[in-house]
Design a protein around this motif. Structure first.
Motif, PDB file in Angstrom:
ATOM      1  N   ILE A 165       1.031  -1.149   0.027  1.00  0.00           N
ATOM      2  CA  ILE A 165       0.019   0.048  -0.006  1.00  0.00           C
ATOM      3  C   ILE A 165       0.880   1.255  -0.024  1.00  0.00           C
ATOM      4  CG2 ILE A 165      -1.706   1.318   1.339  1.00  0.00           C
ATOM      5  CD1 ILE A 165      -2.660  -1.319   2.360  1.00  0.00           C
ATOM      6  N   PRO A 166       1.064   1.911  -1.234  1.00  0.00           N
ATOM      7  CA  PRO A 166       2.063   2.858  -1.125  1.00  0.00           C
ATOM      8  C   PRO A 166       1.975   4.114  -0.340  1.00  0.00           C
ATOM      9  CG  PRO A 166       1.270   2.184  -3.425  1.00  0.00           C
ATOM     10  CD  PRO A 166       0.214   1.639  -2.599  1.00  0.00           C
ATOM     11  N   GLY A 167       0.504   4.336  -0.113  1.00  0.00           N
ATOM     12  CA  GLY A 167       0.224   5.421   0.707  1.00  0.00           C
ATOM     13  C   GLY A 167      -0.412   5.108   2.090  1.00  0.00           C
ATOM     14  N   SER A 168      -1.016   5.772   2.904  1.00  0.00           N
ATOM     15  CA  SER A 168      -1.714   5.509   4.147  1.00  0.00           C
ATOM     16  C   SER A 168      -2.909   4.289   4.023  1.00  0.00           C
ATOM     17  CB  SER A 168      -1.962   6.726   5.011  1.00  0.00           C
ATOM     18  OG  SER A 168      -2.587   6.577   6.051  1.00  0.00           O
ATOM     19  N   LYS A 169      -3.039   3.754   5.064  1.00  0.00           N
ATOM     20  CA  LYS A 169      -4.115   2.694   5.086  1.00  0.00           C
ATOM     21  C   LYS A 169      -5.163   3.350   5.942  1.00  0.00           C
ATOM     22  CE  LYS A 169      -2.898   0.558   9.534  1.00  0.00           C
ATOM     23  NZ  LYS A 169      -2.633  -0.578  10.355  1.00  0.00           N
ATOM     24  N   SER A 170      -4.997   4.692   6.511  1.00  0.00           N
ATOM     25  CA  SER A 170      -6.088   5.426   6.941  1.00  0.00           C
ATOM     26  C   SER A 170      -6.377   6.829   6.044  1.00  0.00           C
ATOM     27  CB  SER A 170      -5.826   5.707   8.397  1.00  0.00           C
ATOM     28  OG  SER A 170      -4.580   6.408   8.643  1.00  0.00           O
ATOM     29  N   ASP A 171      -6.352   6.630   4.924  1.00  0.00           N
ATOM     30  CA  ASP A 171      -6.417   7.870   3.856  1.00  0.00           C
ATOM     31  C   ASP A 171      -7.958   8.264   3.776  1.00  0.00           C
ATOM     32  OD1 ASP A 171      -7.044   6.132   2.336  1.00  0.00           O
ATOM     33  OD2 ASP A 171      -5.371   6.836   0.752  1.00  0.00           O
ATOM     34  N   LYS A 172      -8.762   7.746   4.061  1.00  0.00           N
ATOM     35  CA  LYS A 172     -10.294   7.513   3.613  1.00  0.00           C
ATOM     36  C   LYS A 172     -10.460   7.577   2.191  1.00  0.00           C
ATOM     37  CE  LYS A 172     -12.696  10.603   6.273  1.00  0.00           C
ATOM     38  NZ  LYS A 172     -13.332  11.909   6.776  1.00  0.00           N
ATOM     39  N   GLY A 173      -9.535   6.886   1.515  1.00  0.00           N
ATOM     40  CA  GLY A 173      -9.497   6.935   0.292  1.00  0.00           C
ATOM     41  C   GLY A 173      -8.907   5.576  -0.418  1.00  0.00           C
ATOM     42  N   TRP A 174      -8.541   5.624  -1.357  1.00  0.00           N
ATOM     43  CA  TRP A 174      -7.940   4.270  -2.298  1.00  0.00           C
ATOM     44  C   TRP A 174      -7.417   3.510  -1.321  1.00  0.00           C
ATOM     45  CZ3 TRP A 174      -7.947   3.434  -7.654  1.00  0.00           C
ATOM     46  CH2 TRP A 174      -7.275   2.513  -8.413  1.00  0.00           C
ATOM     47  N   LYS A 205      -6.209 -20.026   7.324  1.00  0.00           N
ATOM     48  CA  LYS A 205      -5.821 -20.298   6.037  1.00  0.00           C
ATOM     49  C   LYS A 205      -5.117 -19.138   5.373  1.00  0.00           C
ATOM     50  CE  LYS A 205     -10.018 -23.350   5.712  1.00  0.00           C
ATOM     51  NZ  LYS A 205     -11.145 -23.552   4.513  1.00  0.00           N
ATOM     52  N   LEU A 206      -4.946 -18.040   5.908  1.00  0.00           N
ATOM     53  CA  LEU A 206      -4.364 -16.643   4.972  1.00  0.00           C
ATOM     54  C   LEU A 206      -3.467 -16.109   5.963  1.00  0.00           C
ATOM     55  CD1 LEU A 206      -4.213 -14.900   3.003  1.00  0.00           C
ATOM     56  CD2 LEU A 206      -6.101 -13.363   3.804  1.00  0.00           C
ATOM     57  N   LYS A 207      -2.103 -16.060   5.861  1.00  0.00           N
ATOM     58  CA  LYS A 207      -1.182 -15.300   6.447  1.00  0.00           C
ATOM     59  C   LYS A 207      -0.852 -13.936   5.525  1.00  0.00           C
ATOM     60  CE  LYS A 207       3.370 -15.549   8.765  1.00  0.00           C
ATOM     61  NZ  LYS A 207       4.503 -16.540   8.916  1.00  0.00           N
ATOM     62  N   THR A 208      -0.812 -12.792   6.078  1.00  0.00           N
ATOM     63  CA  THR A 208      -0.652 -11.578   5.195  1.00  0.00           C
ATOM     64  C   THR A 208       0.583 -10.775   5.938  1.00  0.00           C
ATOM     65  OG1 THR A 208      -2.229 -10.265   6.591  1.00  0.00           O
ATOM     66  CG2 THR A 208      -2.986 -11.325   4.764  1.00  0.00           C
ATOM     67  N   GLN A 209       1.146 -10.201   4.923  1.00  0.00           N
ATOM     68  CA  GLN A 209       2.229  -9.194   5.456  1.00  0.00           C
ATOM     69  C   GLN A 209       1.899  -8.050   4.568  1.00  0.00           C
ATOM     70  OE1 GLN A 209       6.128 -10.264   3.622  1.00  0.00           O
ATOM     71  NE2 GLN A 209       7.049  -8.602   4.480  1.00  0.00           N
ATOM     72  N   MET A 210       2.078  -6.801   5.131  1.00  0.00           N
ATOM     73  CA  MET A 210       1.789  -5.373   4.358  1.00  0.00           C
ATOM     74  C   MET A 210       2.734  -4.687   4.897  1.00  0.00           C
ATOM     75  SD  MET A 210      -1.608  -3.038   5.053  1.00  0.00           S
ATOM     76  CE  MET A 210      -0.819  -2.353   6.502  1.00  0.00           C
ATOM     77  N   ILE A 211       3.006  -3.817   3.542  1.00  0.00           N
ATOM     78  CA  ILE A 211       3.998  -2.603   3.792  1.00  0.00           C
ATOM     79  C   ILE A 211       2.992  -1.413   3.321  1.00  0.00           C
ATOM     80  CG2 ILE A 211       6.365  -1.697   2.693  1.00  0.00           C
ATOM     81  CD1 ILE A 211       7.169  -4.657   2.563  1.00  0.00           C
ATOM     82  N   GLU A 212       3.264  -0.326   3.900  1.00  0.00           N
ATOM     83  CA  GLU A 212       2.736   1.037   3.418  1.00  0.00           C
ATOM     84  C   GLU A 212       3.538   2.119   3.612  1.00  0.00           C
ATOM     85  OE1 GLU A 212      -0.559   2.619   6.309  1.00  0.00           O
ATOM     86  OE2 GLU A 212       0.442   1.589   8.130  1.00  0.00           O
ATOM     87  N   ASN A 213       2.972   3.368   3.124  1.00  0.00           N
ATOM     88  CA  ASN A 213       3.692   4.401   3.149  1.00  0.00           C
ATOM     89  C   ASN A 213       5.066   4.433   2.469  1.00  0.00           C
ATOM     90  OD1 ASN A 213       1.924   6.337   4.106  1.00  0.00           O
ATOM     91  ND2 ASN A 213       2.278   5.607   6.220  1.00  0.00           N
ATOM     92  N   ILE A 214       5.332   3.825   1.136  1.00  0.00           N
ATOM     93  CA  ILE A 214       6.405   3.655   0.387  1.00  0.00           C
ATOM     94  C   ILE A 214       6.347   4.572  -0.751  1.00  0.00           C
ATOM     95  CG2 ILE A 214       7.641   2.111  -1.089  1.00  0.00           C
ATOM     96  CD1 ILE A 214       7.939   1.295   1.678  1.00  0.00           C
ATOM     97  N   ASN A 215       7.619   5.320  -0.973  1.00  0.00           N
ATOM     98  CA  ASN A 215       7.729   6.157  -1.981  1.00  0.00           C
ATOM     99  C   ASN A 215       8.267   5.585  -3.138  1.00  0.00           C
ATOM    100  OD1 ASN A 215      10.494   6.014  -1.755  1.00  0.00           O
ATOM    101  ND2 ASN A 215      10.608   7.691   0.011  1.00  0.00           N
ATOM    102  N   TYR A 216       8.180   6.248  -4.487  1.00  0.00           N
ATOM    103  CA  TYR A 216       8.510   5.530  -5.748  1.00  0.00           C
ATOM    104  C   TYR A 216       9.934   4.864  -5.569  1.00  0.00           C
ATOM    105  CZ  TYR A 216       4.302   7.613  -7.261  1.00  0.00           C
ATOM    106  OH  TYR A 216       3.138   7.965  -7.487  1.00  0.00           O
ATOM    107  N   ALA A 217      11.085   5.554  -5.098  1.00  0.00           N
ATOM    108  CA  ALA A 217      12.243   5.219  -4.828  1.00  0.00           C
ATOM    109  C   ALA A 217      12.478   3.870  -4.290  1.00  0.00           C
ATOM    110  CB  ALA A 217      13.570   6.269  -4.273  1.00  0.00           C
ATOM    111  N   ASP A 218      11.903   3.550  -3.329  1.00  0.00           N
ATOM    112  CA  ASP A 218      11.723   2.258  -2.311  1.00  0.00           C
ATOM    113  C   ASP A 218      10.680   1.083  -2.871  1.00  0.00           C
ATOM    114  OD1 ASP A 218      13.711   3.763  -0.847  1.00  0.00           O
ATOM    115  OD2 ASP A 218      12.287   4.567   0.434  1.00  0.00           O
ATOM    116  N   MET A 219       9.960   1.521  -3.966  1.00  0.00           N
ATOM    117  CA  MET A 219       8.844   0.521  -4.393  1.00  0.00           C
ATOM    118  C   MET A 219       9.518  -0.937  -4.763  1.00  0.00           C
ATOM    119  SD  MET A 219       5.726   1.606  -6.530  1.00  0.00           S
ATOM    120  CE  MET A 219       5.230   3.024  -5.342  1.00  0.00           C
TER     121      MET A 219
END
Length: 325
Positions: free
Chosen positions: A37-46, A64-78
């Protein structure tokens, strides 16, 4: 029965038990999914809509599901973030068209990992392990424009987009077209901040439109939405929200366009879990039903509801032509 026969049977029983245990162990292994999630998970949007889809999938599939999430990533670090996710997961989801270039690059390095892009654009060659899901923002932006024109008391509406890229520009164009389909003389103000998350620029753009009479505002922003909210609150105008129906939670909002970002995140995970995941481009939009795309006016008149439904049907049938994206 001879002793040799008994020993053979015992060996077979042990082997069968070991095999059964191995099968159960494999069956018990959870599906591993990484989400960027490149932006914030609490942006009230996308981004928040995408996160909501991840939460819904976790609730549905449980252990049955194991998740890993990365948020707030800029283009250089994507690319680095996607590499991290791909090295540990069976499915990696990029939430946003801005992840597409990096996903297409990293997917080639991990041919055994499946990738999905929520907001993936048509026209780019995709590796055989990549799926691109098109939310069809221009479709629902047209409907949002029509709703805005019906809701405006001043006969003036505005749109603020983030990055000036084709899908965002096409949505702005169709928002204006939708508004003019209701009121050919409506005043329409369209602007771009160059940044989905810049609060001050979004506020400045909204205030500029308000100064010219706009009283209903639409957007494709992430955290920048805070600026639009500030301007609308200060000047007593209203916002049409995006992505998720939250009618009744904030009087500033008078309608919401549903663009199914979270629905597509959950769709990718469900398809992977069911063994039916498919690569390639897939269009969502109005044709995929109300969870994928739709317009919700918080306090509509019967006439308004009927008109909006008719516009949606005309877009689906092709009677109303809208831009891609």
């Amino acid at each position: 029965m001879s002793i040799a026969t008994l020993k053979t049977l015992a060996t077979c029983v042990v082997a069968l038990a070991a095999s059964t245990s191995a099968i159960h162990a494999v069956a018990a292994d959870p599906l591993r999914v990484g989400v960027l999630i490149p932006g914030s998970k609490s942006d009230k949007g996308w981004m928040e809509s995408g996160y909501d889809g991840l939460v819904a999938a976790q609730k549905e599939l449980g252990p049955k599901l194991k998740t890993q999430m990365i948020e707030n990533i800029n283009y250089a670090d994507m690319e680095q973030a996607l590499t991290n996710l791909a090295s540990k997961n069976q499915l990696v989801i990029g939430v946003g068209g801005q992840t597409q270039a990096s996903v297409l690059k990293i997917a080639k390095r991990f041919p055994n990992v499946k990738f999905a892009i929520v907001g993936g654009n048509k026209g780019q060659d995709m590796p055989p392990n990549v799926a691109g899901y098109d939310v069809k923002q221009a479709e629902i932006a047209y409907v949002a424009g029509a709703a805005a024109a019906m809701l405006s008391k001043n006969g003036a509406v505005s749109y603020v987009g983030g990055m000036e890229i084709p899908s965002i520009v096409n949505a702005g164009k169709e928002f204006g077209n939708g508004a003019r389909s209701i009121n050919p003389k409506i005043k329409y103000f369209e602007s771009y901040t160059g940044d989905f998350d810049n609060v001050s620029k979004a506020k400045e753009a909204t205030l500029a439109a308000i100064s010219q009479g706009a009283d209903v505002h639409y957007h494709i922003l992430n955290l920048g939405l805070r600026g639009m909210e500030q301007a609308a609150s200060e000047k007593h105008t209203h916002v049409i929200g995006s992505y998720t129906d939250r009618c009744g939670t904030d009087p500033l909002y008078i309608a919401y366009s549903i663009t199914g970002v979270g629905y597509q995140v959950q769709y990718a995970i469900d398809q992977m879990a069911a063994g039916t995941w498919q690569p390639g481009y897939k269009a969502f939009g109005l044709a995929m039903g109300p969870k994928a795309s739709g317009m919700v006016v918080c306090s509509p008149t019967p006439q308004m509801s009927t008109k909006i439904k008719q516009i949606e049907q005309d877009i689906e049938s092709g009677k109303i032509k809208v831009s891609e994206g």
